[in-house]
Each structure stands twice: as structure tokens, then as C-alpha cells.
Design a protein around this motif. Structure first.
Motif, PDB file in Angstrom:
ATOM      1  N   GLU A  49       0.837  -1.198   0.000  1.00  0.00           N
ATOM      2  CA  GLU A  49       0.000   0.000   0.000  1.00  0.00           C
ATOM      3  C   GLU A  49       0.876   1.254   0.000  1.00  0.00           C
ATOM      4  O   GLU A  49       0.622   2.210  -0.737  1.00  0.00           O
ATOM      5  N   LEU A  50       1.926   1.231   0.825  1.00  0.00           N
ATOM      6  CA  LEU A  50       2.792   2.408   0.941  1.00  0.00           C
ATOM      7  C   LEU A  50       3.581   2.655  -0.338  1.00  0.00           C
ATOM      8  O   LEU A  50       3.866   3.807  -0.681  1.00  0.00           O
ATOM      9  N   ILE A  51       3.945   1.589  -1.058  1.00  0.00           N
ATOM     10  CA  ILE A  51       4.664   1.752  -2.326  1.00  0.00           C
ATOM     11  C   ILE A  51       3.839   2.589  -3.299  1.00  0.00           C
ATOM     12  O   ILE A  51       4.362   3.449  -4.016  1.00  0.00           O
ATOM     13  N   VAL A  52       2.542   2.354  -3.318  1.00  0.00           N
ATOM     14  CA  VAL A  52       1.648   3.108  -4.198  1.00  0.00           C
ATOM     15  C   VAL A  52       1.285   4.452  -3.582  1.00  0.00           C
ATOM     16  O   VAL A  52       1.305   5.496  -4.247  1.00  0.00           O
ATOM     17  N   ALA A  53       0.962   4.455  -2.284  1.00  0.00           N
ATOM     18  CA  ALA A  53       0.412   5.648  -1.645  1.00  0.00           C
ATOM     19  C   ALA A  53       1.446   6.753  -1.452  1.00  0.00           C
ATOM     20  O   ALA A  53       1.140   7.933  -1.665  1.00  0.00           O
ATOM     21  N   LEU A  54       2.677   6.425  -1.067  1.00  0.00           N
ATOM     22  CA  LEU A  54       3.691   7.452  -0.836  1.00  0.00           C
ATOM     23  C   LEU A  54       4.008   8.211  -2.125  1.00  0.00           C
ATOM     24  O   LEU A  54       4.273   9.415  -2.096  1.00  0.00           O
ATOM     25  N   TYR A  55       3.989   7.510  -3.229  1.00  0.00           N
ATOM     26  CA  TYR A  55       4.188   8.155  -4.534  1.00  0.00           C
ATOM     27  C   TYR A  55       3.107   9.213  -4.755  1.00  0.00           C
ATOM     28  O   TYR A  55       3.397  10.353  -5.143  1.00  0.00           O
ATOM     29  N   GLY A 288      -7.906   3.286  -5.287  1.00  0.00           N
ATOM     30  CA  GLY A 288      -8.147   2.132  -4.427  1.00  0.00           C
ATOM     31  C   GLY A 288      -8.599   0.917  -5.215  1.00  0.00           C
ATOM     32  O   GLY A 288      -8.191  -0.221  -4.932  1.00  0.00           O
ATOM     33  N   PHE A 289      -9.432   1.148  -6.213  1.00  0.00           N
ATOM     34  CA  PHE A 289      -9.906   0.063  -7.074  1.00  0.00           C
ATOM     35  C   PHE A 289      -8.740  -0.595  -7.806  1.00  0.00           C
ATOM     36  O   PHE A 289      -8.619  -1.831  -7.825  1.00  0.00           O
ATOM     37  N   MET A 290      -7.862   0.219  -8.400  1.00  0.00           N
ATOM     38  CA  MET A 290      -6.754  -0.335  -9.176  1.00  0.00           C
ATOM     39  C   MET A 290      -5.805  -1.133  -8.278  1.00  0.00           C
ATOM     40  O   MET A 290      -5.341  -2.213  -8.656  1.00  0.00           O
ATOM     41  N   PHE A 291      -5.530  -0.611  -7.076  1.00  0.00           N
ATOM     42  CA  PHE A 291      -4.621  -1.315  -6.170  1.00  0.00           C
ATOM     43  C   PHE A 291      -5.231  -2.633  -5.698  1.00  0.00           C
ATOM     44  O   PHE A 291      -4.585  -3.691  -5.758  1.00  0.00           O
ATOM     45  N   CYS A 292      -6.458  -2.583  -5.215  1.00  0.00           N
ATOM     46  CA  CYS A 292      -7.086  -3.787  -4.650  1.00  0.00           C
ATOM     47  C   CYS A 292      -7.342  -4.854  -5.712  1.00  0.00           C
ATOM     48  O   CYS A 292      -7.190  -6.047  -5.449  1.00  0.00           O
ATOM     49  N   MET A 293      -7.706  -4.430  -6.912  1.00  0.00           N
ATOM     50  CA  MET A 293      -7.930  -5.393  -7.982  1.00  0.00           C
ATOM     51  C   MET A 293      -6.616  -6.056  -8.403  1.00  0.00           C
ATOM     52  O   MET A 293      -6.561  -7.264  -8.646  1.00  0.00           O
ATOM     53  N   ALA A 294      -5.547  -5.256  -8.487  1.00  0.00           N
ATOM     54  CA  ALA A 294      -4.241  -5.826  -8.849  1.00  0.00           C
ATOM     55  C   ALA A 294      -3.793  -6.827  -7.793  1.00  0.00           C
ATOM     56  O   ALA A 294      -3.294  -7.920  -8.118  1.00  0.00           O
ATOM     57  N   LEU A 295      -3.982  -6.482  -6.517  1.00  0.00           N
ATOM     58  CA  LEU A 295      -3.599  -7.382  -5.430  1.00  0.00           C
ATOM     59  C   LEU A 295      -4.457  -8.653  -5.456  1.00  0.00           C
ATOM     60  O   LEU A 295      -3.948  -9.762  -5.268  1.00  0.00           O
ATOM     61  N   GLN A 439     -15.049 -13.060  -1.074  1.00  0.00           N
ATOM     62  CA  GLN A 439     -15.840 -12.257  -0.148  1.00  0.00           C
ATOM     63  C   GLN A 439     -15.203 -10.888   0.078  1.00  0.00           C
ATOM     64  O   GLN A 439     -15.889  -9.865   0.084  1.00  0.00           O
ATOM     65  N   ALA A 440     -13.888 -10.871   0.235  1.00  0.00           N
ATOM     66  CA  ALA A 440     -13.193  -9.620   0.571  1.00  0.00           C
ATOM     67  C   ALA A 440     -13.282  -8.607  -0.560  1.00  0.00           C
ATOM     68  O   ALA A 440     -13.533  -7.410  -0.323  1.00  0.00           O
ATOM     69  N   VAL A 441     -13.080  -9.058  -1.794  1.00  0.00           N
ATOM     70  CA  VAL A 441     -13.098  -8.129  -2.914  1.00  0.00           C
ATOM     71  C   VAL A 441     -14.493  -7.541  -3.098  1.00  0.00           C
ATOM     72  O   VAL A 441     -14.654  -6.361  -3.433  1.00  0.00           O
ATOM     73  N   ASN A 442     -15.527  -8.331  -2.851  1.00  0.00           N
ATOM     74  CA  ASN A 442     -16.882  -7.815  -2.996  1.00  0.00           C
ATOM     75  C   ASN A 442     -17.232  -6.807  -1.910  1.00  0.00           C
ATOM     76  O   ASN A 442     -18.011  -5.883  -2.146  1.00  0.00           O
ATOM     77  N   ILE A 443     -16.630  -6.950  -0.729  1.00  0.00           N
ATOM     78  CA  ILE A 443     -16.877  -5.975   0.333  1.00  0.00           C
ATOM     79  C   ILE A 443     -16.321  -4.608  -0.060  1.00  0.00           C
ATOM     80  O   ILE A 443     -16.996  -3.582   0.073  1.00  0.00           O
ATOM     81  N   PHE A 444     -15.079  -4.576  -0.555  1.00  0.00           N
ATOM     82  CA  PHE A 444     -14.532  -3.269  -0.927  1.00  0.00           C
ATOM     83  C   PHE A 444     -15.239  -2.702  -2.155  1.00  0.00           C
ATOM     84  O   PHE A 444     -15.398  -1.486  -2.291  1.00  0.00           O
ATOM     85  N   LEU A 445     -15.733  -3.570  -3.061  1.00  0.00           N
ATOM     86  CA  LEU A 445     -16.497  -3.088  -4.216  1.00  0.00           C
ATOM     87  C   LEU A 445     -17.838  -2.499  -3.783  1.00  0.00           C
ATOM     88  O   LEU A 445     -18.305  -1.514  -4.362  1.00  0.00           O
ATOM     89  N   ILE A 446     -18.465  -3.082  -2.761  1.00  0.00           N
ATOM     90  CA  ILE A 446     -19.724  -2.543  -2.239  1.00  0.00           C
ATOM     91  C   ILE A 446     -19.491  -1.163  -1.624  1.00  0.00           C
ATOM     92  O   ILE A 446     -20.285  -0.227  -1.822  1.00  0.00           O
TER      93      ILE A 446
END
Length: 478
Positions: A49-55, A288-295, A439-446
Motif C-alpha cells: 500500500e505504501l509503495i503506491v500511496a507514498l508516490y 483504491g480500485f486499481m490497487f485492490c484489484m491488482a492485489l 468475499q473480501a473483494v466484494n466488500i470493498f467493491l460494495i
């Protein structure tokens, strides 16, 4: 403003747009390299997360000073400094031997990007007129889709190909020759421009903004791992006095007839306030979508980097098509209509993606994800094209630079905070559902769908204020 400048020509335009693509491509490449970085440097999900967020945070903090430095010292000069810094930081990213070194290099990379981007739009604005100006702005707006496709496909291939056994490091090393080429040709083809009267930089406001964003970023990124310990809670509480100090500093600068980082008088305008709302809700959801989907695709679905990259081709293609036609639609319909259309399409895409994960689960492929992500990409471009037009609606020409800096800074701040926010949601959902990515990916998508619904409802409430003559909007943007 210097009135004797010449047009950059086709070669200069290509160089400027190449410079613009560097930070955009880098974001996509970093996302497809996440899993490889995890295995190579034993990175945790929080460190990813920090690799993406600090940038993104470094980009946001340095954006306004970068714009002012370009105005004062010369935009071509700052553009070249930014490209050189970005190239050096990319080299350091590729050479990083541990996570700490990679995070430090990513901060420098974000600062370099912040020197590059403001100079491009300003140079196009002051050197091009008429149809050439309009075409250049269309390319500027649509280049994001091209950069996204190149970054996803090219980055995925570079990581998977494992050239010279360097793996994910090639995703950063590839920036170096591109930066050297731009630097070699820039003086010849890009004209130099600057303001005739220099403006001062609000360094105090910049420092306060940096501290405020860090007090938001680190608790959100580290909260789940550190079990929301008291230092993290104290940092979150610290955002309140920091925000108050920013207000005091802005009032002091305005009394001195200086230029605060965020002019308070502009925050009184409904258009700016609504633009800020769009920035904080939409762009945090986007990153957030791009990071979580890639992960999810690399760690959860077990996709190779090239497979993960190819899964977003449909999104990039539809984004480019939508961005290309958006100016024509905006010329015919109100910006509120375009914004609501974009939000509706994106929400349909998010709901379709939820249904896709429910049906296919961990057996999803690039093909099964394409219909939903294609809808999301098309809607995203309409929202992005509406963002500045709405935010700049009531801005007078003398305030255009300050208003643009507010919106751009908050946009980049949201892009930086998004991975930390939604990464924390994804990780918390994974813990609660025993590592079940479906389950986890659908929670963040909701959660993302709910945020887009909130923005749509706010747009409906503001609809009467946003319905305005097209000519007035265009003048405000210019």
C-alpha cells in the motif's frame, strides 16, 4: 506572460505528452509488479500500500510548488528537472535492495512527477491557439487511456519476461532510457515559457499539507497491522490542529496579499467545493480500485503479471474511447448530465463486477472480467472530463491557476490515499473471512459503489447549480 513564444510543433507536442505518460504508465506498471515485489523483497500487504500511496502523496504535496517554480524559473527547465529526477528515481527503484530503499525512491519519483505534469498543460495553454489548442487538450485528456493500456500490458510483459533475471525491476528500469531520450530532444523542440512577474511559493502551507496527508496516510495504511495503536490514533487526531493551522496560514497570506497554497476565498465558491467532493470521493475510489484489484488478481487469483495486466485492457480501451468523445458530449449536454451518466455507468460496472466475482469466484479470467471493467472504464472517463469543468465553473481568469492547483493537489492527494483506505478495507475483510478473496473483494467493491452513489446523490442536489451555458464553462477552464 511571455508573448513571443513559438509553438512546440508536432515533435514538441510528442515530447510533452511522452513526459505526461511517464507518471501514468508508472502507476499501472507498479500495480502489475506488486506480487513480484512481495516475493522478491518479502513485502507485506501494508508495505505494498505504501509503495503506491507514498508516490501519490509526494506527487500531491509537490504539485503546487512545482507549478509555481515552473512559472518563475521556466517551464521547460522545470519539465527537464522533473524528467531527470523521475528517471533517477526510477533507476533507484529498480536497484532497491529492500522495502525501505524502494519507498524512499518512490517518494523522489512522486516529486519528480509533480515537476513534470504542471509544466505540460501550462506550456500547451500559452503556446497553442485555436484548433491546435483544442486538439492538444483532447490528446492531453485521452492520453490516460493509452498510458493505462501500455502500462498494464507492457509492465505485465516486462515482469513476466524476467529479462536478465531482473523481474519487477525492469518495470522501473524501462523509464530510464525514455527519460534520457526526452531530455536529449527537449531543448530543441520544446519552447521555454515563464511568467513575467514571479509569484512566491507558500512553503509553510506546503509543509502543513505534507504533515496532514501523512497523518491520514500512515494510520490508514498501518492501522490493521498495528491494531490501531495509540500513536496511529494520535496521528489521526492531529489532522484537526494541522487543518486549523492551514486555515490560519492561508488567512495570514491573504492579508499580506501573498498567494496561499489553498486560497480560502475560493473555497467559498460552490463549484470549487463540489469539485473537492468529486476529487476526494471519485479519485480515492479510482486508485483504491486499481490497487485492490491488482492485489486480488495476483495474490488471490494467482495470475501472472502479464495476465493481471491483460485483465485491464478492456478498461483502458473503453476509457480512451470515452475520453475521446467526451468533449463532443459536453458541448451538447450539461456537465451535470455527463457526470451523472458517468457515475451511473461506473456503478453498473461495479455491480456487474460484484456479480462476476460471485459467479466465477477464484476462476475469473481476463475474459470474464472484461464486460464489467469495460463499463467501469467508460464511466470513469466521463467523470474525469467533468471534474475540472465543474470545479472551474465560477473561477475568474486571474484565479485560474490557484483554482487549478487546489483541484489538482486534492486530486493527487485522493489518488495517494485511496490505496491505503481501500487496501485497509480489503485486508480487514480478508482477516474476517479467513483469506477468502471472493468475499473480501466484494466488500470493498460494495463500499466503492456506496461512495459513488453518495456522489451521484450530491450531484442531483447540485444539478441546478451545475446547469450552465457551455461557453461559460469553456472560458472558465481556459
Amino acid at each position: 506572460m511571455n508573448t513571443s513564444v513559438v509553438s512546440p510543433g508536432r515533435a514538441g507536442l510528442i515530447l510533452l505528452l511522452t513526459g505526461q505518460m511517464l507518471p501514468l504508465i508508472d502507476t499501472s506498471i507498479t500495480n502489475v509488479a506488486l506480487n513480484s515485489i512481495t516475493h522478491s523483497l518479502q513485502a507485506t500487504a501494508t508495505e505494498l500500500e505504501l509503495i503506491v500511496a507514498l508516490y501519490g502523496v509526494a506527487f500531491a504535496v509537490c504539485l503546487a510548488p512545482g507549478s509555481k517554480l515552473g512559472d518563475n524559473l521556466g517551464r521547460r527547465r522545470l519539465f527537464m528537472w522533473g524528467v531527470a529526477g523521475f528517471g533517477l528515481a526510477s533507476l533507484l527503484c529498480g536497484m532497491a535492495g529492500n522495502i525501505a530503499q524502494l519507498l524512499a525512491a518512490r517518494i523522489v519519483q512522486g516529486a519528480g512527477a509533480a515537476l513534470i505534469v504542471p509544466q505540460i498543460l501550462a506550456t500547451l495553454h500559452v503556446t497553442l491557439k485555436g484548433s491546435a489548442h483544442a486538439k492538444a487538450l483532447s490528446l492531453f485528456g485521452g492520453i490516460g487511456g493509452i498510458a493505462f493500456i501500455v502500462g498494464q500490458m507492457g509492465g505485465g510483459w516486462l515482469v513476466s519476461a524476467d529479462i536478465a533475471g531482473l523481474g519487477w525491476r525492469n518495470a522501473f528500469f524501462i523509464n530510464v532510457p525514455v527519460c534520457l531520450l526526452v531530455l536529449a530532444l527537449c531543448r530543441r523542440y520544446v519552447p521555454e515559457t515563464r511568467r513575467e512577474t514571479p509569484s512566491r511559493i507558500d512553503w509553510t502551507g506546503t509543509l502543513l499539507l505534507a504533515l496532514l496527508l501523512c497523518c491520514l496516510l500512515f494510520p490508514m495504511a498501518l492501522g490493521p497491522q498495528w491494531h490501531w495503536s495509540w500513536p496511529l490514533k494520535a496521528a489521526l487526531i492531529g489532522t484537526l490542529p494541522l487543518g486549523y493551522l492551514m486555515i490560519l496560514n492561508a488567512r495570514k497570506k491573504e492579508r499580506e496579499d501573498a498567494h496561499p497554497l489553498i486560497p480560502l476565498r475560493l473555497l467559498q465558491l460552490n463549484s470549487i467545493r463540489f469539485g473537492i467532493l468529486i476529487a476526494m470521493l471519485f479519485f480515492s475510489v479510482w486508485s483504491g480500485f486499481m490497487f485492490c484489484m491488482a492485489l486480488t488478481m495476483q495474490t488471490g487469483l494467482g495470475m501472472a503479471p502479464w495476465q493481471s495486466g491483460n485483465s485491464f485492457i478492456a478498461l483502458g480501451v473503453t476509457y480512451f474511447i470515452s475520453a475521446w468523445f467526451a468533449p463532443r458530449l459536453i458541448a451538447r449536454y450539461s456537465t451535470s448530465t455527463i457526470l451523472l451518466t458517468g457515475l451511473s455507468i461506473q456503478m453498473v460496472g461495479l455491480l456487474a463486477l460484484i456479480a462476476t466475482f460471485k459467479h466465477w469466484g477464484m476462476h475469473n479470467t481476463a475474459l470474464t472480467l472484461a464486460p464489467a471493467t469495460g463499463l467501469i472504464g467508460y464511466g470513469q472517463a466521463l467523470i474525469v472530463n467533468s471534474f475540472y469543468r465543474i470545479g472551474m465553473r465560477d473561477i475568474q481568469p486571474d484565479d485560474a491557476g490557484a483554482a487549478s492547483a487546489i483541484l489538482s493537489t486534492l486530486q493527487q492527494a485522493a489518488l495517494g490515499l485511496g490505496p491505503a483506505m481501500f487496501g485497509a478495507i480489503l485486508l480487514h475483510a480478508l482477516q474476517n473471512h479467513h483469506g477468502d478473496y471472493t468475499q473480501a473483494v466484494n466488500i470493498f467493491l460494495i463500499v466503492e459503489t456506496a461512495m459513488m452513489l453518495a456522489l451521484a446523490l450530491a450531484t442531483l442536489r447540485m444539478r441546478q447549480h451545475l446547469r450552465l451555458p457551455v461557453v461559460k464553462t469553456c472560458q472558465a477552464v481556459k
